[in-house]
Design a protein around this motif. Structure first.
Motif, PDB file in Angstrom:
ATOM      1  N   PHE A  73       0.566  -1.277  -0.198  1.00 46.35           N
ATOM      2  CA  PHE A  73      -0.098  -0.063   0.043  1.00 46.35           C
ATOM      3  C   PHE A  73       0.775   1.255   0.118  1.00 46.35           C
ATOM      4  N   ARG A  74       1.916   1.027   0.832  1.00 45.02           N
ATOM      5  CA  ARG A  74       3.078   2.352   1.203  1.00 45.02           C
ATOM      6  C   ARG A  74       3.518   2.816  -0.769  1.00 45.02           C
ATOM      7  N   GLN A  75       3.673   2.001  -0.913  1.00 48.42           N
ATOM      8  CA  GLN A  75       4.520   2.231  -2.303  1.00 48.42           C
ATOM      9  C   GLN A  75       3.319   2.405  -3.543  1.00 48.42           C
ATOM     10  N   ALA A  76       2.222   1.493  -3.475  1.00 51.21           N
ATOM     11  CA  ALA A  76       1.500   2.319  -4.426  1.00 51.21           C
ATOM     12  C   ALA A  76       0.978   3.435  -4.268  1.00 51.21           C
ATOM     13  N   HIS A  77       0.944   4.157  -3.112  1.00 50.90           N
ATOM     14  CA  HIS A  77       0.218   5.206  -2.760  1.00 50.90           C
ATOM     15  C   HIS A  77       1.811   6.494  -2.534  1.00 50.90           C
TER      16      HIS A  77
END
Length: 106
Positions: A73-77
């Motif tokens: 999630f952190r990478q995607a956002h």
């Protein structure tokens, strides 16, 4: 099951760039336990915006919650909020517990 949706009001002159950002991104959802499916949706055009939605289906609300706390999630956002502003306001989140799920029979 749980459905998580974000609705976006995209400026009419930014539609192409908005779609490209979504369609060209790395999709990390497949690596997350509990993920079922994702749809990127274009809705009606209005005078000041075109409506879009991201729609994810999860096995449970807990699985969705785990995704929001994950490294994926952190990478995607990581790039969210950077670059040209393409929308009118922030996305609007809507979450739903699925009470009934009817699918086509094979």
């Amino acid at each position: 099951m749980y459905i998580a949706m974000n609705r976006f009001r995209v400026k009419p002159d930014c539609v192409k760039e908005f779609e490209q950002r979504w369609l060209a991104r790395d999709v990390l959802l497949r690596t997350v336990p509990g993920f079922v499916s994702f749809q990127f949706l274009r809705g009606p055009a209005h005078e000041d915006h075109v409506l879009y939605a991201s729609h994810t289906v999860w096995v449970s609300h807990a699985a969705f919650g785990a995704w929001t706390q994950s490294e994926q999630f952190r990478q995607a956002h990581a790039q969210a909020g950077r670059g040209t502003v393409l929308t009118i306001g922030p996305p609007v989140f809507e979450g739903f517990d699925v009470l009934q799920d009817i699918t086509a029979s094979n």
